[in-house]
Design a protein around this motif. Structure first.
Motif, mmCIF file in Angstrom:
data_model
loop_
_atom_site.group_PDB
_atom_site.id
_atom_site.type_symbol
_atom_site.label_atom_id
_atom_site.label_comp_id
_atom_site.label_asym_id
_atom_site.label_seq_id
_atom_site.Cartn_x
_atom_site.Cartn_y
_atom_site.Cartn_z
ATOM 1 N N ASP A 22 -9.476 15.277 5.820
ATOM 2 C CA ASP A 22 -9.974 15.814 7.085
ATOM 3 C C ASP A 22 -11.092 16.807 6.768
ATOM 4 O O ASP A 22 -10.853 17.840 6.156
ATOM 5 N N SER A 23 -12.319 16.487 7.184
ATOM 6 C CA SER A 23 -13.448 17.354 6.801
ATOM 7 C C SER A 23 -13.756 18.430 7.838
ATOM 8 O O SER A 23 -14.482 19.365 7.559
ATOM 9 N N ASN A 24 -13.227 18.282 9.064
ATOM 10 C CA ASN A 24 -13.627 19.243 10.109
ATOM 11 C C ASN A 24 -12.441 19.953 10.754
ATOM 12 O O ASN A 24 -12.577 20.560 11.815
ATOM 13 N N ASP A 26 -9.625 18.980 12.264
ATOM 14 C CA ASP A 26 -8.915 18.568 13.489
ATOM 15 C C ASP A 26 -7.608 17.865 13.152
ATOM 16 O O ASP A 26 -6.958 17.297 14.024
ATOM 17 N N ILE A 28 -7.231 15.213 11.390
ATOM 18 C CA ILE A 28 -7.392 13.765 11.250
ATOM 19 C C ILE A 28 -8.414 13.475 10.152
ATOM 20 O O ILE A 28 -9.507 14.061 10.138
ATOM 21 N N GLY A 29 -8.083 12.592 9.257
ATOM 22 C CA GLY A 29 -9.016 12.194 8.213
ATOM 23 C C GLY A 29 -10.256 11.570 8.846
ATOM 24 O O GLY A 29 -10.213 11.100 9.987
ATOM 25 N N ASP A 30 -11.377 11.577 8.133
ATOM 26 C CA ASP A 30 -12.626 11.086 8.721
ATOM 27 C C ASP A 30 -13.563 10.581 7.631
ATOM 28 O O ASP A 30 -13.290 10.739 6.440
ATOM 29 N N GLU A 75 -13.422 10.365 16.343
ATOM 30 C CA GLU A 75 -12.758 11.320 15.440
ATOM 31 C C GLU A 75 -13.025 11.028 13.968
ATOM 32 O O GLU A 75 -12.736 11.837 13.112
HETATM 33 CA CA CA Z 1 -11.243 15.303 10.900
#
Ligand code: CA
Ligand code: NOJ
Length: 540
Positions: A22-24, A26, A28-30, A75
């Motif tokens: 998860d880079s941001n 939230d 959730i992985g992205d 997302e």
């Molecule tokens: Ca994310």
């Protein structure tokens, strides 16, 4: 002589985007998260990255329910991120495959919304619609079953007063591939990604796309197949001749492009049927062989299975082996939680002839995360398995909550295992064992399973025999020992409970467990394996 195509000797690593990084923050992985972790995959020594679906989707089946094949789910990032992912993988000398869900869309796809609005709209025939049986047509058109077998494949639409087919779950309507417009639209989406440089695709439930046009009933024959109950024989809904033709049509699309663009099919059936999808090198290049997902930890079982696949997929064809994926149990849980056994299986996976696939986290020995069935996000667990009658449950080898294999990748021992920043709640809980089982700590331990995977992948890259050499099973071994030769490389594994002595020896390239290589003989203690280089006798 030209070099053999890359896919014949590649190694594949599956990334489940929602759970990789998860880079941001939230939870959730992205896609940017995946890009940030490509160095790990490269350091591991992988040659091809397969990314599970990240396309626009309501995520009821976490991406296997697409609403736009040419857009990235919000997302997960943007189209630019997807293109950057391709470029960044290439910059590291690796290949990248995306995941194509051709059989069905989400029921929220604009095509389906339109299709179900009337019997006469322009998309009316884009899905598989049929009238029901009985006086008011309120009985499904035929006896076809969904993937879950104990429910019908048909769903009723009160708007059209007709039934639409769903091979999988009720919110995943099957496209009508007999309609040339559908085929054209889908092939154009395939081209959309090929134009962006993707090296190939993993094809979701590929064998089920072309059903019998006359909707003939399947013969009723209850049995257990691959650990799951089957109520009917799927002769009219799976692996049809038309489906093999579709493999060839799709291959022709890939062949419009330079470089070898590769198709890897998720298909189920006996080896001879699976092989038919390859055609005469004019169909799919690879098909998954899922038998390693239901193995017995038994040398004889592996010898028999490897021999069968080796015979059915002679070079240049390649068997494609799978020990774990996002749908089935982690290896460690299959072998009673014993990491020593998981390591022996890693040696087998990476040294048999064929293309090995590794599911994210397998390389650090992740285990299923114990989760409560009633909290399941996985639609199979929540809507199907929770309701299966006990007699059916009893016949299933695994009654899984797939969330358990989809929890976040464990990067380090910091909060949230380094997947999401501290204080964020990841979409699924992190396995509490992350404090011990994680990339950073294992990288620092020479004897870790991560370093075993790295070593195996390195030895595989360095030895042509392991990449393209033939495979010969060794006979006359102690009962629990599996042994095979790949030209000058010898692999021996003791899957039994007693030490075993074999009359082979050589230079140790990789070992796991306790192995004593002496002069003229090698002793393998329980749950050990060794990869040896031997001197091959010169040809006269
Ligand atoms: Ca994310
Ligand atoms: C097989 C995929 O691996 C699985 O995750 C998915 O739920 C079904 N196909 C439906 O697309």
């Amino acid at each position: 002589m030209s070099e053999s195509p890359w896919w014949q000797s590649t190694t594949i690593y599956q990334v489940y985007p929602r759970s990789y990084q998860d880079s941001n923050g939230d939870g959730i992985g992205d896609l940017p998260g995946i890009i940030g972790r490509l160095d790990h995959i490269q350091d591991l020594g992988i040659e091809t990255v397969w990314v599970s679906p990240f396309f626009a989707s309501p995520q009821l089946d976490f991406g296997y329910d697409v609403t736009d094949y040419e857009a990235v789910a919000q997302e997960y990032g943007t189209l630019d991120d997807a293109v950057r992912l391709i470029d960044e993988v290439h910059a590291r000398g690796m290949r990248v495959m995306f995941d194509l869900v051709l059989n069905h869309t989400s029921d929220q796809h604009p095509w389906f919304q339109r299709s179900r609005s009337s019997r006469t709209n322009p998309k009316a025939d884009w899905y598989i619609w049929a009238d029901g049986r009985g006086k008011h047509g309120r009985r499904p058109p035929n006896n076809w079953k969904s993937a879950m077998e104990f429910t019908s494949a048909w769903q009723y639409s009160p708007i059209r007063k007709q039934w639409y087919m769903c091979s999988f779950l009720p919110f995943q309507p099957d496209l009508n591939w007999r309609n040339p417009e559908v085929k054209e639209a889908m092939f154009n989406s395939v081209r959309f990604w090929l134009d962006k440089g993707v090296d190939g695709f993993r094809l979701d439930i590929f064998g089920q796309i072309m059903k019998d046009a006359a909707l003939t009933n399947n013969p009723v024959r209850p049995r257990v197949y691959n650990g799951f109950p089957r109520m009917t024989e799927r002769v009219h809904t799976e692996n049809t001749a038309d489906n093999v033709q579709l493999a060839k049509d799709l291959r022709a699309v890939c062949d419009e492009y330079p470089g070898d663009r590769v198709l890897l099919g998720e298909v189920f059936g006996p080896p001879s049927v699976l092989r038919s999808f390859l055609g005469d090198d004019d169909g799919l290049q690879l098909v998954f062989l899922f038998d390693f997902l239901t193995y017995k930890y038994d040398a004889e079982w592996f010898a028999r299975t490897i021999a069968e696949f080796d015979r059915n997929f002679p070079a240049p064809q390649q068997p494609t082996y799978v020990l774990e994926n996002h749908d089935r149990s982690r290896t460690i849980d299959r072998v009673g939680g014993d990491p020593a056994k998981a390591r022996v299986l890693a040696v087998i996976l990476l040294t048999v002839r064929g293309v090995p696939t590794i599911y994210m986290g397998q390389e650090i020995g992740m285990s299923n995360t114990p989760l409560r069935f009633k909290d399941a996000l996985d639609p199979i667990a929540s809507s199907v398995f929770r309701r299966v009658p006990q007699f059916v449950a009893d016949r299933m080898s695994e009654r899984l909550n797939r969330d358990e294999m989809r929890t976040p990748m464990q990067w380090d021992s910091s909060a949230n295992a380094g997947f999401s920043p501290a204080g964020v709640q990841p979409w699924l809980p992190v396995n509490p064992d992350y404090v011990r089982v994680n990339v950073a700590d294992e990288a620092a331990q020479p004897g870790s399973i991560l370093n075993l995977y790295r070593q195996l992948l390195r030895v595989r890259r360095e030895h042509q025999s392991l990449r393209t050499g033939s495979l010969a099973l060794l006979g006359a071994l102690p009962p629990d020992v599996l042994g095979y030769r790949r030209n000058d490389i010898l692999v021996l594994a003791n899957l039994g409970e007693q030490p075993a002595v074999v009359r082979y020896t050589g230079e140790v390239l990789v070992e796991t467990g306790q192995v004593a290589v002496g002069s003229g003989r090698t002793t393998l203690f329980p749950d050990s394996a060794v990869v040896l280089r031997t001197v091959v006798p010169r040809m006269a």
